[in-house]
Design a protein around this motif. Structure first.
Motif, PDB file in Angstrom:
ATOM      1  N   GLY A  20       2.199   8.585  -8.488  1.00 18.15           N
ATOM      2  CA  GLY A  20       1.579   7.497  -9.240  1.00 18.15           C
ATOM      3  C   GLY A  20       0.124   7.304  -8.862  1.00 18.15           C
ATOM      4  N   ALA A  21      -0.169   7.440  -7.559  1.00 21.05           N
ATOM      5  CA  ALA A  21      -1.562   7.322  -7.114  1.00 21.05           C
ATOM      6  C   ALA A  21      -2.413   8.459  -7.657  1.00 21.05           C
ATOM      7  CB  ALA A  21      -1.611   7.294  -5.592  1.00 21.05           C
ATOM      8  N   CYS A  22      -1.816   9.638  -7.715  1.00 24.91           N
ATOM      9  CA  CYS A  22      -2.549  10.793  -8.243  1.00 24.91           C
ATOM     10  C   CYS A  22      -2.885  10.616  -9.731  1.00 24.91           C
ATOM     11  CB  CYS A  22      -1.738  12.068  -8.047  1.00 24.91           C
ATOM     12  SG  CYS A  22      -1.595  12.585  -6.317  1.00 24.91           S
ATOM     13  N   LEU A  23      -2.055   9.869 -10.444  1.00 19.51           N
ATOM     14  CA  LEU A  23      -2.345   9.575 -11.849  1.00 19.51           C
ATOM     15  C   LEU A  23      -3.317   8.407 -11.998  1.00 19.51           C
ATOM     16  CD1 LEU A  23       1.204   9.869 -13.472  1.00 19.51           C
ATOM     17  CD2 LEU A  23      -0.733  11.420 -13.814  1.00 19.51           C
ATOM     18  N   ALA A  24      -3.200   7.442 -11.091  1.00 17.62           N
ATOM     19  CA  ALA A  24      -4.003   6.227 -11.223  1.00 17.62           C
ATOM     20  C   ALA A  24      -5.461   6.432 -10.828  1.00 17.62           C
ATOM     21  CB  ALA A  24      -3.387   5.116 -10.363  1.00 17.62           C
ATOM     22  N   VAL A  25      -5.696   7.210  -9.776  1.00 20.81           N
ATOM     23  CA  VAL A  25      -7.067   7.377  -9.280  1.00 20.81           C
ATOM     24  C   VAL A  25      -8.002   8.001 -10.320  1.00 20.81           C
ATOM     25  CG1 VAL A  25      -8.503   8.556  -7.575  1.00 20.81           C
ATOM     26  CG2 VAL A  25      -6.422   7.373  -6.854  1.00 20.81           C
ATOM     27  N   PRO A  26      -7.605   9.123 -10.963  1.00 23.55           N
ATOM     28  CA  PRO A  26      -8.511   9.688 -11.980  1.00 23.55           C
ATOM     29  C   PRO A  26      -8.782   8.734 -13.138  1.00 23.55           C
ATOM     30  CG  PRO A  26      -6.858  11.296 -11.329  1.00 23.55           C
ATOM     31  CD  PRO A  26      -6.434   9.995 -10.752  1.00 23.55           C
ATOM     32  N   GLN A  27      -7.752   7.973 -13.541  1.00 23.03           N
ATOM     33  CA  GLN A  27      -7.958   7.016 -14.624  1.00 23.03           C
ATOM     34  C   GLN A  27      -8.922   5.914 -14.206  1.00 23.03           C
ATOM     35  OE1 GLN A  27      -4.330   5.898 -16.960  1.00 23.03           O
ATOM     36  NE2 GLN A  27      -3.250   7.226 -15.522  1.00 23.03           N
ATOM     37  N   LEU A  28      -8.828   5.509 -12.948  1.00 28.51           N
ATOM     38  CA  LEU A  28      -9.743   4.488 -12.440  1.00 28.51           C
ATOM     39  C   LEU A  28     -11.179   5.016 -12.404  1.00 28.51           C
ATOM     40  CD1 LEU A  28     -10.195   1.718 -11.158  1.00 28.51           C
ATOM     41  CD2 LEU A  28      -9.661   2.746  -8.933  1.00 28.51           C
ATOM     42  N   LEU A  37       7.050  -7.766   2.372  1.00 23.71           N
ATOM     43  CA  LEU A  37       6.508  -7.791   3.721  1.00 23.71           C
ATOM     44  C   LEU A  37       6.092  -6.394   4.177  1.00 23.71           C
ATOM     45  CD1 LEU A  37       8.849 -10.199   5.716  1.00 23.71           C
ATOM     46  CD2 LEU A  37       6.609 -10.679   4.736  1.00 23.71           C
ATOM     47  N   ARG A  38       4.942  -6.331   4.816  1.00 25.97           N
ATOM     48  CA  ARG A  38       4.510  -5.081   5.435  1.00 25.97           C
ATOM     49  C   ARG A  38       4.781  -5.107   6.938  1.00 25.97           C
ATOM     50  NH1 ARG A  38      -1.309  -3.761   2.487  1.00 25.97           N
ATOM     51  NH2 ARG A  38      -0.411  -3.187   0.455  1.00 25.97           N
ATOM     52  N   ARG A  39       4.912  -6.316   7.456  1.00 22.43           N
ATOM     53  CA  ARG A  39       5.105  -6.429   8.893  1.00 22.43           C
ATOM     54  C   ARG A  39       5.750  -7.764   9.230  1.00 22.43           C
ATOM     55  NH1 ARG A  39       3.435  -4.144  13.538  1.00 22.43           N
ATOM     56  NH2 ARG A  39       2.868  -5.444  15.312  1.00 22.43           N
ATOM     57  N   CYS A  40       6.718  -7.744  10.117  1.00 23.83           N
ATOM     58  CA  CYS A  40       7.319  -8.955  10.675  1.00 23.83           C
ATOM     59  C   CYS A  40       7.890  -8.557  12.034  1.00 23.83           C
ATOM     60  CB  CYS A  40       8.396  -9.520   9.750  1.00 23.83           C
ATOM     61  SG  CYS A  40       8.931 -11.184  10.233  1.00 23.83           S
ATOM     62  N   GLU A  46      11.259  -0.463  -3.242  1.00 25.37           N
ATOM     63  CA  GLU A  46      12.175   0.181  -2.294  1.00 25.37           C
ATOM     64  C   GLU A  46      11.473   0.425  -0.965  1.00 25.37           C
ATOM     65  OE1 GLU A  46      14.239   2.883   0.081  1.00 25.37           O
ATOM     66  OE2 GLU A  46      12.297   3.398  -0.804  1.00 25.37           O
ATOM     67  N   ARG A  47      10.238   0.877  -1.017  1.00 26.99           N
ATOM     68  CA  ARG A  47       9.479   1.119   0.213  1.00 26.99           C
ATOM     69  C   ARG A  47       9.218  -0.186   0.961  1.00 26.99           C
ATOM     70  NH1 ARG A  47       5.984   5.155   1.257  1.00 26.99           N
ATOM     71  NH2 ARG A  47       4.152   3.779   1.184  1.00 26.99           N
ATOM     72  N   ALA A  48       8.931  -1.244   0.216  1.00 25.64           N
ATOM     73  CA  ALA A  48       8.688  -2.539   0.854  1.00 25.64           C
ATOM     74  C   ALA A  48       9.934  -3.059   1.558  1.00 25.64           C
ATOM     75  CB  ALA A  48       8.209  -3.547  -0.188  1.00 25.64           C
ATOM     76  N   SER A  49      11.105  -2.758   1.005  1.00 21.65           N
ATOM     77  CA  SER A  49      12.351  -3.209   1.642  1.00 21.65           C
ATOM     78  C   SER A  49      12.583  -2.519   2.975  1.00 21.65           C
ATOM     79  CB  SER A  49      13.544  -2.968   0.711  1.00 21.65           C
ATOM     80  OG  SER A  49      13.831  -1.575   0.589  1.00 21.65           O
ATOM     81  N   ARG A  50      11.857  -1.415   3.222  1.00 13.68           N
ATOM     82  CA  ARG A  50      11.923  -0.713   4.507  1.00 13.68           C
ATOM     83  C   ARG A  50      10.649  -0.925   5.327  1.00 13.68           C
ATOM     84  NH1 ARG A  50      11.532   4.511   3.948  1.00 13.68           N
ATOM     85  NH2 ARG A  50      10.951   4.543   1.728  1.00 13.68           N
ATOM     86  N   PHE A  51       9.802  -1.860   4.895  1.00 14.13           N
ATOM     87  CA  PHE A  51       8.528  -2.139   5.570  1.00 14.13           C
ATOM     88  C   PHE A  51       7.637  -0.902   5.594  1.00 14.13           C
ATOM     89  CE2 PHE A  51      11.543  -5.213   7.132  1.00 14.13           C
ATOM     90  CZ  PHE A  51      10.828  -6.394   7.134  1.00 14.13           C
ATOM     91  N   ARG A  52       7.663  -0.108   4.517  1.00 15.47           N
ATOM     92  CA  ARG A  52       6.860   1.106   4.429  1.00 15.47           C
ATOM     93  C   ARG A  52       5.744   0.993   3.386  1.00 15.47           C
ATOM     94  NH1 ARG A  52       9.380   1.739   8.368  1.00 15.47           N
ATOM     95  NH2 ARG A  52      10.518   3.595   9.096  1.00 15.47           N
ATOM     96  N   ALA A  53       5.699  -0.113   2.654  1.00 17.34           N
ATOM     97  CA  ALA A  53       4.680  -0.258   1.617  1.00 17.34           C
ATOM     98  C   ALA A  53       3.296  -0.368   2.253  1.00 17.34           C
ATOM     99  CB  ALA A  53       4.961  -1.483   0.756  1.00 17.34           C
ATOM    100  N   SER A  54       2.288   0.162   1.564  1.00 20.47           N
ATOM    101  CA  SER A  54       0.927   0.156   2.078  1.00 20.47           C
ATOM    102  C   SER A  54      -0.049   0.024   0.912  1.00 20.47           C
ATOM    103  CB  SER A  54       0.650   1.451   2.850  1.00 20.47           C
ATOM    104  OG  SER A  54       0.666   2.559   1.970  1.00 20.47           O
ATOM    105  N   TRP A  55      -1.328   0.204   1.202  1.00 18.73           N
ATOM    106  CA  TRP A  55      -2.358   0.145   0.160  1.00 18.73           C
ATOM    107  C   TRP A  55      -2.103   1.204  -0.926  1.00 18.73           C
ATOM    108  CZ3 TRP A  55      -4.903   4.689  -0.619  1.00 18.73           C
ATOM    109  CH2 TRP A  55      -4.875   5.612   0.418  1.00 18.73           C
ATOM    110  N   LEU A  56      -1.420   2.286  -0.556  1.00 18.97           N
ATOM    111  CA  LEU A  56      -1.142   3.332  -1.520  1.00 18.97           C
ATOM    112  C   LEU A  56      -0.266   2.818  -2.654  1.00 18.97           C
ATOM    113  CD1 LEU A  56      -1.562   6.373  -2.069  1.00 18.97           C
ATOM    114  CD2 LEU A  56       0.588   6.791  -0.852  1.00 18.97           C
ATOM    115  N   ASP A  57       0.680   1.928  -2.335  1.00 21.06           N
ATOM    116  CA  ASP A  57       1.547   1.354  -3.364  1.00 21.06           C
ATOM    117  C   ASP A  57       0.747   0.487  -4.322  1.00 21.06           C
ATOM    118  OD1 ASP A  57       4.630   1.811  -2.332  1.00 21.06           O
ATOM    119  OD2 ASP A  57       3.210   1.666  -0.684  1.00 21.06           O
ATOM    120  N   ASP A  58      -0.180  -0.293  -3.788  1.00 21.72           N
ATOM    121  CA  ASP A  58      -1.020  -1.134  -4.647  1.00 21.72           C
ATOM    122  C   ASP A  58      -1.884  -0.278  -5.552  1.00 21.72           C
ATOM    123  OD1 ASP A  58       0.037  -3.333  -3.336  1.00 21.72           O
ATOM    124  OD2 ASP A  58      -1.562  -3.368  -1.841  1.00 21.72           O
TER     125      ASP A  58
END
Length: 220
Positions: A156-164, A105-108, A205-217
């Motif tokens: 992880g995002a810093c590694l994923a973006v250049p590969q993408l 969950l991102r929001r409830c 872990e971030r999602a369990s605190r409702f902190r997950a966002s597009w950055l995690d994806d």
């Protein structure tokens, strides 16, 4: 009396997705559902002043019949409404907004007619409830874990973006028009898998605190 705020088009569409429930009882929360089910509750008075408990129940892996992830709203333990996500349920004094991401969950939140917000209380056996309890009992360690998980996701995002970019730039039409980009860092498959698993754990872990966002994806 507090004036009700005008609803946006997105809010009206979310409300239209909600369908009436059939009154079936809320199933007990099982220990093996800790990572696959989110359940949060809120107690508010109705027009007569009687306190009613509203519970939002979301199975993260989707429903058995079609695999769609839905939010279910229970009123005093009886199914009152069902909606695909993002969902918006009208309740006395406002509405409940529910949104989900790739890791939970991102929001409830309950949003009053005046615009005040408060998060619903997670079930103590759920991942969100256990994480909230850990935060209450171990504030220092909780803060450290939160900082670490965010740093892992950013890395992880810093590694994923250049590969993408590397992959996309080698598509023939794009390569012919703007050229190619080659990312010099190529991790062995085993290392790449390990990094992915670590990033996924940090995102959970971030999602369990409702902190997950597009950055995690993006990071995973």
């Amino acid at each position: 009396m507090t004036a009700r705020r005008p609803r946006s088009l997105r809010a009206r569409l979310a409300e239209r997705r909600a369908r009436a429930g059939d009154g079936r009882p809320l199933a007990p929360f099982r220990w093996w559902q800790v990572l696959s089910r989110s359940q949060l509750s809120l107690r508010i008075p109705d027009a007569t002043g009687r306190t009613i408990e509203y519970t939002v129940d979301v199975h993260q892996l989707g429903d058995r019949d079609d695999g769609d992830v839905r939010a279910r709203l229970y009123r005093d333990g009886a199914l009152a409404a069902v909606s695909r996500l993002p969902a918006r349920f009208s309740v006395p004094g406002g509405h409940i907004e529910v949104a989900v991401g790739g890791y939970g969950l991102r929001r409830c939140h309950f949003v009053s007619d005046a615009g005040d917000e408060r998060q619903l209380v997670p079930h103590p056996r759920s991942a969100e409830g256990r994480r909230a309890a850990f935060d209450r009992d171990h504030r220092g360690a909780s803060r450290l874990i939160g900082i670490l998980s965010t740093a892992i996701v950013v890395a992880g995002a810093c590694l994923a973006v250049p590969q993408l970019i590397d992959t996309v730039s080698h598509i023939p039409p794009i390569a012919e028009s703007i050229g190619t980009f080659t990312w010099p860092l190529h991790l062995p498959p085993a290392v790449n898998l390990a990094v992915t698993l670590i990033v996924v754990a940090a995102s959970i872990e971030r999602a369990s605190r409702f902190r997950a966002s597009w950055l995690d994806d993006l990071a995973s």
